[in-house]
Design a protein around this motif. Structure first.
Motif, PDB file in Angstrom:
ATOM      1  N   MET A 172      10.017 -29.753   3.126  1.00 21.59           N
ATOM      2  CA  MET A 172      10.604 -28.557   3.702  1.00 21.59           C
ATOM      3  C   MET A 172       9.553 -27.829   4.554  1.00 21.59           C
ATOM      4  SD  MET A 172      12.625 -25.664   1.607  1.00 21.59           S
ATOM      5  CE  MET A 172      13.645 -24.508   2.457  1.00 21.59           C
ATOM      6  N   PRO A 173       9.897 -27.426   5.770  1.00 21.69           N
ATOM      7  CA  PRO A 173       8.908 -26.758   6.628  1.00 21.69           C
ATOM      8  C   PRO A 173       8.592 -25.350   6.127  1.00 21.69           C
ATOM      9  CG  PRO A 173      11.044 -26.788   7.701  1.00 21.69           C
ATOM     10  CD  PRO A 173      11.181 -27.611   6.459  1.00 21.69           C
ATOM     11  N   LYS A 174       7.480 -24.863   6.628  1.00 22.60           N
ATOM     12  CA  LYS A 174       7.090 -23.497   6.281  1.00 22.60           C
ATOM     13  C   LYS A 174       8.086 -22.510   6.880  1.00 22.60           C
ATOM     14  CE  LYS A 174       2.795 -23.978   7.831  1.00 22.60           C
ATOM     15  NZ  LYS A 174       1.418 -23.585   8.183  1.00 22.60           N
ATOM     16  N   MET A 175       8.255 -21.377   6.192  1.00 18.82           N
ATOM     17  CA  MET A 175       9.141 -20.335   6.714  1.00 18.82           C
ATOM     18  C   MET A 175       8.378 -19.490   7.720  1.00 18.82           C
ATOM     19  SD  MET A 175      10.930 -19.174   3.181  1.00 18.82           S
ATOM     20  CE  MET A 175      12.029 -18.000   3.927  1.00 18.82           C
ATOM     21  N   LYS A 176       9.068 -19.042   8.761  1.00 13.92           N
ATOM     22  CA  LYS A 176       8.436 -18.206   9.772  1.00 13.92           C
ATOM     23  C   LYS A 176       8.508 -16.747   9.365  1.00 13.92           C
ATOM     24  CE  LYS A 176       8.139 -20.832  13.873  1.00 13.92           C
ATOM     25  NZ  LYS A 176       7.990 -20.666  15.317  1.00 13.92           N
ATOM     26  N   THR A 177       7.425 -16.044   9.601  1.00 13.67           N
ATOM     27  CA  THR A 177       7.347 -14.613   9.342  1.00 13.67           C
ATOM     28  C   THR A 177       7.749 -13.859  10.601  1.00 13.67           C
ATOM     29  OG1 THR A 177       5.561 -14.893   7.748  1.00 13.67           O
ATOM     30  CG2 THR A 177       5.773 -12.734   8.757  1.00 13.67           C
ATOM     31  N   ASN A 178       8.550 -12.829  10.446  1.00 21.05           N
ATOM     32  CA  ASN A 178       8.872 -11.933  11.558  1.00 21.05           C
ATOM     33  C   ASN A 178       7.611 -11.114  11.842  1.00 21.05           C
ATOM     34  OD1 ASN A 178       9.638  -9.435  12.865  1.00 21.05           O
ATOM     35  ND2 ASN A 178      11.765 -10.040  12.515  1.00 21.05           N
ATOM     36  N   ARG A 179       6.968 -11.361  12.974  1.00 22.74           N
ATOM     37  CA  ARG A 179       5.658 -10.765  13.254  1.00 22.74           C
ATOM     38  C   ARG A 179       5.734  -9.255  13.434  1.00 22.74           C
ATOM     39  NH1 ARG A 179       2.427 -12.939  10.766  1.00 22.74           N
ATOM     40  NH2 ARG A 179       0.746 -12.116  12.009  1.00 22.74           N
ATOM     41  N   GLY A 180       6.853  -8.757  13.971  1.00 22.10           N
ATOM     42  CA  GLY A 180       7.006  -7.311  14.112  1.00 22.10           C
ATOM     43  C   GLY A 180       7.061  -6.634  12.762  1.00 22.10           C
ATOM     44  N   ALA A 181       7.763  -7.253  11.815  1.00 23.43           N
ATOM     45  CA  ALA A 181       7.865  -6.688  10.474  1.00 23.43           C
ATOM     46  C   ALA A 181       6.543  -6.809   9.722  1.00 23.43           C
ATOM     47  CB  ALA A 181       8.978  -7.388   9.695  1.00 23.43           C
ATOM     48  N   ALA A 182       5.828  -7.900   9.950  1.00 22.92           N
ATOM     49  CA  ALA A 182       4.563  -8.114   9.244  1.00 22.92           C
ATOM     50  C   ALA A 182       3.541  -7.036   9.583  1.00 22.92           C
ATOM     51  CB  ALA A 182       4.007  -9.496   9.582  1.00 22.92           C
ATOM     52  N   LYS A 183       3.615  -6.496  10.798  1.00 24.28           N
ATOM     53  CA  LYS A 183       2.673  -5.462  11.208  1.00 24.28           C
ATOM     54  C   LYS A 183       3.058  -4.084  10.670  1.00 24.28           C
ATOM     55  CE  LYS A 183       1.878  -8.078  15.376  1.00 24.28           C
ATOM     56  NZ  LYS A 183       2.219  -8.232  16.791  1.00 24.28           N
ATOM     57  N   ARG A 184       4.288  -3.941  10.206  1.00 19.75           N
ATOM     58  CA  ARG A 184       4.772  -2.628   9.765  1.00 19.75           C
ATOM     59  C   ARG A 184       4.751  -2.434   8.262  1.00 19.75           C
ATOM     60  NH1 ARG A 184       7.336  -3.649  14.572  1.00 19.75           N
ATOM     61  NH2 ARG A 184       7.812  -1.834  15.842  1.00 19.75           N
ATOM     62  N   PHE A 185       4.675  -3.503   7.495  1.00 16.10           N
ATOM     63  CA  PHE A 185       4.764  -3.397   6.039  1.00 16.10           C
ATOM     64  C   PHE A 185       3.569  -4.045   5.376  1.00 16.10           C
ATOM     65  CE2 PHE A 185       9.174  -3.749   7.632  1.00 16.10           C
ATOM     66  CZ  PHE A 185       9.657  -2.525   7.205  1.00 16.10           C
ATOM     67  N   ARG A 186       3.220  -3.532   4.177  1.00 19.46           N
ATOM     68  CA  ARG A 186       2.237  -4.192   3.328  1.00 19.46           C
ATOM     69  C   ARG A 186       2.618  -3.929   1.884  1.00 19.46           C
ATOM     70  NH1 ARG A 186      -0.676   0.505   5.014  1.00 19.46           N
ATOM     71  NH2 ARG A 186      -1.628   1.570   3.255  1.00 19.46           N
ATOM     72  N   THR A 187       2.100  -4.746   0.992  1.00 14.20           N
ATOM     73  CA  THR A 187       2.504  -4.636  -0.405  1.00 14.20           C
ATOM     74  C   THR A 187       1.499  -3.806  -1.191  1.00 14.20           C
ATOM     75  OG1 THR A 187       1.421  -6.748  -0.813  1.00 14.20           O
ATOM     76  CG2 THR A 187       3.794  -6.782  -0.530  1.00 14.20           C
ATOM     77  N   THR A 188       1.981  -3.192  -2.262  1.00 13.90           N
ATOM     78  CA  THR A 188       1.131  -2.469  -3.194  1.00 13.90           C
ATOM     79  C   THR A 188       0.672  -3.442  -4.271  1.00 13.90           C
ATOM     80  OG1 THR A 188       2.994  -1.874  -4.595  1.00 13.90           O
ATOM     81  CG2 THR A 188       2.439  -0.341  -2.827  1.00 13.90           C
ATOM     82  N   GLY A 189      -0.179  -2.977  -5.150  1.00 11.82           N
ATOM     83  CA  GLY A 189      -0.648  -3.817  -6.230  1.00 11.82           C
ATOM     84  C   GLY A 189       0.464  -4.233  -7.172  1.00 11.82           C
ATOM     85  N   GLY A 190       1.443  -3.379  -7.325  1.00 10.91           N
ATOM     86  CA  GLY A 190       2.554  -3.675  -8.233  1.00 10.91           C
ATOM     87  C   GLY A 190       3.686  -4.447  -7.603  1.00 10.91           C
ATOM     88  N   GLY A 191       3.546  -4.808  -6.310  1.00 13.81           N
ATOM     89  CA  GLY A 191       4.558  -5.615  -5.671  1.00 13.81           C
ATOM     90  C   GLY A 191       5.586  -4.856  -4.855  1.00 13.81           C
ATOM     91  N   ARG A 192       5.516  -3.530  -4.854  1.00 17.57           N
ATOM     92  CA  ARG A 192       6.430  -2.757  -3.998  1.00 17.57           C
ATOM     93  C   ARG A 192       5.945  -2.873  -2.555  1.00 17.57           C
ATOM     94  NH1 ARG A 192       8.807   1.769  -6.643  1.00 17.57           N
ATOM     95  NH2 ARG A 192      10.203   1.770  -4.863  1.00 17.57           N
ATOM     96  N   ILE A 193       6.781  -2.450  -1.614  1.00 20.06           N
ATOM     97  CA  ILE A 193       6.446  -2.560  -0.194  1.00 20.06           C
ATOM     98  C   ILE A 193       6.222  -1.171   0.377  1.00 20.06           C
ATOM     99  CG2 ILE A 193       7.221  -3.396   2.049  1.00 20.06           C
ATOM    100  CD1 ILE A 193       8.972  -5.405   0.510  1.00 20.06           C
ATOM    101  N   ARG A 194       5.089  -0.998   1.048  1.00 18.25           N
ATOM    102  CA  ARG A 194       4.746   0.280   1.658  1.00 18.25           C
ATOM    103  C   ARG A 194       5.076   0.246   3.138  1.00 18.25           C
ATOM    104  NH1 ARG A 194       2.394   3.491  -1.755  1.00 18.25           N
ATOM    105  NH2 ARG A 194       1.781   5.068  -0.275  1.00 18.25           N
ATOM    106  N   ARG A 195       5.410   1.421   3.692  1.00 20.01           N
ATOM    107  CA  ARG A 195       5.682   1.555   5.116  1.00 20.01           C
ATOM    108  C   ARG A 195       5.134   2.891   5.587  1.00 20.01           C
ATOM    109  NH1 ARG A 195       9.463   5.361   6.237  1.00 20.01           N
ATOM    110  NH2 ARG A 195      10.860   5.977   4.545  1.00 20.01           N
ATOM    111  N   SER A 196       4.921   3.009   6.886  1.00 27.07           N
ATOM    112  CA  SER A 196       4.505   4.297   7.431  1.00 27.07           C
ATOM    113  C   SER A 196       5.746   5.065   7.865  1.00 27.07           C
ATOM    114  CB  SER A 196       3.554   4.092   8.616  1.00 27.07           C
ATOM    115  OG  SER A 196       4.165   3.288   9.588  1.00 27.07           O
ATOM    116  N   LYS A 197       5.617   6.355   8.023  1.00 31.62           N
ATOM    117  CA  LYS A 197       6.751   7.205   8.353  1.00 31.62           C
ATOM    118  C   LYS A 197       6.989   7.246   9.859  1.00 31.62           C
ATOM    119  CE  LYS A 197       6.281  10.066   4.271  1.00 31.62           C
ATOM    120  NZ  LYS A 197       5.986  11.389   3.752  1.00 31.62           N
TER     121      LYS A 197
END
Length: 65
Positions: A1-26
Motif C-alpha cells: 500500500m502506498p504512503k498517504m499524502k499529507t495536505n501541506r496547507g493543513a500541516a503548516k496550520r496544526f500541530r499536536t500536543t503531548g496528549g494527542g490533541r491538535i493545536r491551532r492558532s486563532k
C-alpha cells in the motif's frame, strides 16, 4: 500500500500536543488591527485546541501529524 499524502496547507496550520490533541492558532489577527483592542490582539496570539468534531477531519488531512 502506498504512503498517504499529507495536505501541506493543513500541516503548516496544526500541530499536536503531548496528549494527542491538535493545536491551532486563532484567526482574525493578521490585518485591520487598529480597531481591535490590545487585550483582544494579545488573546489572539495564543493557540487553542481544535474542536472535537473537527479533529477527525484534521487527522485525515495530516495522517502523520
Amino acid at each position: 500500500m502506498p504512503k498517504m499524502k499529507t495536505n501541506r496547507g493543513a500541516a503548516k496550520r496544526f500541530r499536536t500536543t503531548g496528549g494527542g490533541r491538535i493545536r491551532r492558532s486563532k484567526a482574525y489577527s493578521s490585518h485591520i488591527l487598529t480597531k481591535k483592542s490590545t487585550k483582544r490582539k494579545r488573546n489572539l496570539r495564543k493557540t487553542t485546541l481544535v474542536a472535537e468534531v473537527d479533529q477527525r477531519a484534521v487527522r485525515r488531512m495530516c495522517p502523520y501529524l
